[in-house]
Structures are given as structure tokens and as C-alpha cells.
Design an enzyme around this catalytic site. Structure first.
Site, PDB file in Angstrom:
ATOM      1  N   SER A   1      37.940  36.959  38.659  1.00 36.99           N
ATOM      2  CA  SER A   1      38.094  37.262  37.233  1.00 36.99           C
ATOM      3  C   SER A   1      36.747  36.983  36.577  1.00 36.99           C
ATOM      4  O   SER A   1      36.359  35.825  36.403  1.00 36.99           O
ATOM      5  CB  SER A   1      39.181  36.385  36.605  1.00 36.99           C
ATOM      6  OG  SER A   1      40.421  36.642  37.206  1.00 36.99           O
TER       7      SER A   1
ATOM      8  N   LYS B   1      41.878  42.659  33.496  1.00 37.58           N
ATOM      9  CA  LYS B   1      42.286  41.305  33.888  1.00 37.58           C
ATOM     10  C   LYS B   1      42.266  40.355  32.687  1.00 37.58           C
ATOM     11  O   LYS B   1      43.137  39.497  32.543  1.00 37.58           O
ATOM     12  CB  LYS B   1      41.371  40.767  34.991  1.00 37.58           C
ATOM     13  CG  LYS B   1      41.717  39.349  35.463  1.00 37.58           C
ATOM     14  CD  LYS B   1      43.160  39.236  35.975  1.00 37.58           C
ATOM     15  CE  LYS B   1      43.544  37.800  36.310  1.00 37.58           C
ATOM     16  NZ  LYS B   1      42.882  37.255  37.491  1.00 37.58           N
TER      17      LYS B   1
ATOM     18  N   LYS C   1      38.396  29.844  31.016  1.00 34.43           N
ATOM     19  CA  LYS C   1      37.310  30.816  31.194  1.00 34.43           C
ATOM     20  C   LYS C   1      37.754  32.230  30.863  1.00 34.43           C
ATOM     21  O   LYS C   1      37.103  32.961  30.128  1.00 34.43           O
ATOM     22  CB  LYS C   1      36.790  30.713  32.635  1.00 34.43           C
ATOM     23  CG  LYS C   1      35.751  31.750  33.040  1.00 34.43           C
ATOM     24  CD  LYS C   1      36.339  32.839  33.948  1.00 34.43           C
ATOM     25  CE  LYS C   1      36.878  32.289  35.252  1.00 34.43           C
ATOM     26  NZ  LYS C   1      37.386  33.356  36.152  1.00 34.43           N
TER      27      LYS C   1
END
Length: 303
Positions: A108, A182, A250
Site C-alpha cells: 500500500s 487501495k 500511513k
């Protein structure tokens, strides 16, 4: 488009490289080996390669070494900075990948970085696909990941035999689109995890049997894959990581803050989810699974 390799992918002739042997990466790489593919692997943490090495994987000393011995190289690392280092850095994947080779990033990561890598790969006569995944450790183990692929559609089709071992691939657009998809996925998952956490804490306070609560609502509007994957784990206080809480910070941050060179979209729910996951990190639980978000809600309620 000229085909990356004229011959179709199959275990007998396609050399696969893998970089990143964490919870997800180890499970995905193991599935490919079980399907008959020979793997060349690299990990910055040597002890993580032992189980795959015992199955016959070749362990080498750098990402460039992996690339030089592979037709297709996969990465599953932690952060965009790790992707940049492993792929574009000295002794990185693109310094060793032979002309016609394909790089596939399942991390990701940042959409802008994915576009930069794809452009750099083409200058070297190679291809890069950004294909982050969703489904956690169970999906990785069972080959039921949702694979969100961005890049050249013909290359994604060429990769379909390998993707099929890992899960279900959906082509979502040009380079960078896989990563954007994503991020949107994580925004949705974060909201679901927060709602499930609060629902469980409320149900417990109301004196409900939590297993019966899940059973009663999972077939209705509240039901979700998040509930299927994590509901019982939350009840049983099983917070083993399929995906680290710190990684959710994140991922949500790339949505809330805009990432590299992107305009910021106002996302109040995602911002709240990010703050809740930051609470986990502040509590020392950054390496806990994302289902551990329920512990933050419990702490807020004095438990």
C-alpha cells in the site's frame, strides 16, 4: 504493445522474485511456491526467509540480485519510503531487472510514486504494475485477496495466472490507480472498523452476548467483510496482526493529507479514523492488528 515475455506465464519457465517476507508477503510467496513457481527472495530481516528457504526458495543479497534472476518481481514492504529504496535506490529492483521484465508492487503505497516507478521502468524497457491488495492475513493465506491493479492493462492480463493464485484481480486504470483504489479501500475499512468497535462496546455495555449480537446483525445492513474477518477476533481479544495498525495510519494519512503532490480531499470520517489508529500507536499498540481499534474505544470508556 510488445509482450513482456513472448511465452505465457507458467511455473516451469517463469522466474519469480519476491521482496518483503512479512505476515502478508510470506503467505503470498508461499502460495506461489505451492503452485510450483521457483522463487528468488530477499528480506532485510534474514530470519524471515528461513521458512521459504526450507521450501526451496533461493535467498540473495539485494533487490537487484532478485531482479537479475527473475522475469517478474513482487514487493510487499511497509511504507512508500521502503518502496522507493527497494525499487529506485542503489542496488534496487530496476537496477537489476532485465529488459522486458515486470515489477509488481503489492505494498500500500503512494500513487505518485507508482507513476514515477512505472515511467522509470519503461525507460529501461520494463513494466511496472501497482497492485496493492486487501483481505488481510486470512485472504493472503487462502488466496482470496482483492487485487487492485493499475498500469498497462495488457501486462495485467499477462500476469493473471499468478494473480489468480493470490486472489481476484480487478484492473482499475493506469499507473497509480491501484494505489488510489487501495487508499479509498482503507478509508472504507477504517470507517467499518470504527463502527464495529463502537457497536461491540455498546452491545457489551448493554449486556448483550457479543457472539449473538454479531450473528444477529451480520446478515443485515451492518454486515460487512470487516465483520466477517475481525468480529470474532475482537470478541476473543485476538489482536494478532494481519495488517499493522501503524500501517493504517500511513494509508489513511495518504488519503487525508493528499500524499505526494496530490490535492487534499476533505474526509472528516477518515481523519477521525486516523486519529483513533494514532491512539493505538500512542498506546504502544502500533504492531497490533487493525482489529485492535476496539481497545481504543474501550480505553475511552474507562475499560
Amino acid at each position: 504493445m510488445e509482450t513482456p515475455y513472448p511465452k505465457p506465464i507458467n511455473p516451469n519457465q517463469t522466474r519469480v522474485g519476491w521482496i518483503g517476507i512479512g505476515v502478508m508477503g510470506a503467505a503470498m510467496a508461499s502460495r506461489l511456491m505451492s503452485a510450483g513457481y521457483s522463487l528468488t527472495i530477499f528480506s532485510r530481516t534474514p530470519e524471515k526467509v528461513l521458512s521459504l528457504q526450507e521450501k526451496g526458495a533461493l535467498v540473495v543479497n539485494s533487490p537487484a540480485d532478485v531482479a537479475s534472476k527473475s522475469d517478474v518481481v513482487f514487493t510487499m514492504v511497509g511504507h512508500p519510503s521502503d518502496v522507493r529504496s527497494v525499487v529506485l535506490g542503489e542496488n534496487g529492483v530496476l537496477s537489476g531487472l532485465n529488459k522486458g521484465g515486470v515489477f509488481v508492487d503489492t505494498t500500500s503505497s503512494d500513487p505518485v510514486l507508482a507513476k514515477e516507478i512505472a515511467a522509470t521502468a519503461r525507460l529501461k524497457g520494463c513494466w511496472a504494475i501497482d497492485s496493492p491488495v486487501s483481505g488481510g492475513d486470512i485472504g493472503a493465506r487462502d488466496g482470496k485477496l482483492a487485487i487492485l491493479a493499475g498500469g498497462d492493462s495488457d501486462v495485467v492480463k499477462w500476469l493473471s495466472p499468478i494473480f489468480g493464485i493470490l486472489g481476484r484481480v480487478t484492473y482499475v486504470g493506469e499507473s497509480g490507480c491501484g494505489q488510489s483504489c487501495k487508499i479509498a479501500n482503507q478509508i472504507t475499512v477504517g470507517a467499518n472498523l470504527l463502527g464495529l468497535s463502537e457497536g461491540l462496546v455498546f452491545a457489551e455495555k448493554a449486556g448483550l452476548d457479543l457472539t449473538k449480537f454479531l450473528e444477529s446483525v451480520k446478515g443485515g445492513a451492518a454486515g460487512s467483510m470487516v465483520m466477517e474477518l475481525f468480529g470474532e477476533r475482537m470478541i476473543e481479544k485476538d489482536f494478532k496482526a494481519g495488517g499493522f495498525a501503524e500501517y493504517m495510519v500511513k494509508d489513511l494519512g495518504m488519503g487525508v493529507n493528499g500524499g505526494e503532490g496530490k490535492e487534499v480531499v476533505v474526509l472528516p470520517g477518515a481523519a477521525l479514523s486516523k486519529q483513533m489508529f494514532l491512539g493505538m500507536v500512542a498506546n504502544g499498540d502500533g504492531k497490533m492488528g487493525t482489529q485492535g481499534l476496539v481497545t481504543v474505544v474501550k480505553r475511552i470508556n474507562g475499560k
